[in-house]
Design an enzyme around this catalytic site. Sequence first.
Site, PDB file in Angstrom:
ATOM      1  N   ASN A 154       0.833  -1.203   0.000  1.00  0.00           N
ATOM      2  CA  ASN A 154       0.000   0.000   0.000  1.00  0.00           C
ATOM      3  C   ASN A 154       0.872   1.259   0.000  1.00  0.00           C
ATOM      4  O   ASN A 154       1.994   1.229   0.505  1.00  0.00           O
ATOM      5  CB  ASN A 154      -0.906   0.015   1.236  1.00  0.00           C
ATOM      6  CG  ASN A 154      -2.027  -0.992   1.118  1.00  0.00           C
ATOM      7  OD1 ASN A 154      -2.556  -1.219   0.037  1.00  0.00           O
ATOM      8  ND2 ASN A 154      -2.392  -1.599   2.236  1.00  0.00           N
ATOM      9  N   HIS A 167      -7.198  -7.904  -0.064  1.00  0.00           N
ATOM     10  CA  HIS A 167      -8.199  -8.821   0.478  1.00  0.00           C
ATOM     11  C   HIS A 167      -9.421  -8.125   1.064  1.00  0.00           C
ATOM     12  O   HIS A 167     -10.271  -8.791   1.666  1.00  0.00           O
ATOM     13  CB  HIS A 167      -7.570  -9.720   1.545  1.00  0.00           C
ATOM     14  CG  HIS A 167      -6.928  -8.975   2.676  1.00  0.00           C
ATOM     15  ND1 HIS A 167      -5.960  -9.521   3.472  1.00  0.00           N
ATOM     16  CD2 HIS A 167      -7.100  -7.722   3.149  1.00  0.00           C
ATOM     17  CE1 HIS A 167      -5.569  -8.665   4.386  1.00  0.00           C
ATOM     18  NE2 HIS A 167      -6.256  -7.560   4.208  1.00  0.00           N
TER      19      HIS A 167
END
Length: 464
Positions: free
Chosen positions: A155, A178
């Site tokens: 990220n 996810h």
Amino acid sequence: MHISVQNTSVRIAYVGGGSLNWAISLMGDLASDSRLAAEVRLFDTDFEAACRNAEIGKRFASVSAGEPAKYSAHKEISEALDGADLVVISILPGAFEDMAQDVGIPASFGVPQAVGDTVGPGGLFRALRAAPMMMDIARAIRLFAPDAFVCNLTNPMSVCTGALYAAYPEIKAWGECHEVTKIRRQVAWIANREAGKSVFDHRQVQVRVKGINHFTFVDQMALAGQDMMPAYRAFASEFERSGWLQVEAGKTPEHDRYFGTRNLVSFDLFRRFGIPAAAGDRHLAEFLPVRDYLNDPESWGFALTPVSYRIKDRKEKLSKVTKLVDGTTAPIVTRSDESLLDQIVALSTGVPFVSNVNLPNIGQIDGLPLGHIVETNAIFDGTGMSPVCAGSLPEGLNAIMCDHATRQSELISALNNEDAAQIFALFQSDPLVRDLPLEKMREMFDQMRSATAPWLPDYLRKAA
């Protein structure tokens, strides 16, 4: 028709191979499965961490359900990449202390963040640290493994995956997240409650995903051939005031407090835009102005995750893996919730698999910038990743999405061109910041830049 596949060879280069999270998860998944015969090369700037994980991998391989995976640690990225079929990237851009500044400095200016790793001031500064690293990795892939498929787990997902494409436009990369598992679990719960027993799990739920990472939505959902949208609509109506508590199984109460959610933000966004939100509330809230949700997170059923907890959690994970290495504890082989293993199998064997992933927009979402990294379903097979057309978003939601997507694309462009002059303008245009007085924006930006300066390229340390 069922196609049996077993012990298919695949060479995996793992960049960030000292990871205490994603790397260990992949080891467990490989050990639980019999479809691949994997060679995993671990590269990390912390070579000792890569060596530790190589030993852990061998422990998992010793109890493998299929052909044991082979693990090795490498000091040079070129060694890990050479001849790789697939590259996995999970790096920590900076340190947890930098994440603490990403969250703590904005909080002192009245800008709370639940996560601070995707958008907002925290997300932008994490991107400033991460994207240049990702571009360097992409250039190495171009040199040593130009034909490899590449999975990014780092990220901010949209910016990091976009940075790979900016540095190496021909790269065959996708971003794996996810978060959409959350709504799949909700749908499975709805169906099991109706059945009166546990019949379904989240892997059986089909959803059509659309959005950008951590701000994802679904407009179709099905289970066992049944349209689940009417049932979800009734579920959201039932729990829109009280909330529906969702936590990860097997975690501590402290983890549940900081990572759990009552889905009240999700239900509210469904009410506002008429389309179910798929990501968790902690992420969703950061895409909207502070006044919408972040000014009172407790009443919306989620918490601001302190970095102090992440540091504590890392120490606990390190203690666990140390016991794995020295043999104090045995590896427990269980399949994780992640889709990465199934994606690798599909690419390696040609047996198709559908999964939500982050890819450049080539028209799969109408109304969002072409070329920007968007999240939709994609079909994985021997030819690669083919995004599935997801159509358009509701008008009001599309405007919010476009604002963030455009800013992320401009940030990637600025970093790729080493154009520091644009950075502050992008910082001040974010919804979490834009209502502050200009002098406060500038002061916050300067403090954050100073705090994370050791991790920034020279041209960013002097960003105007």
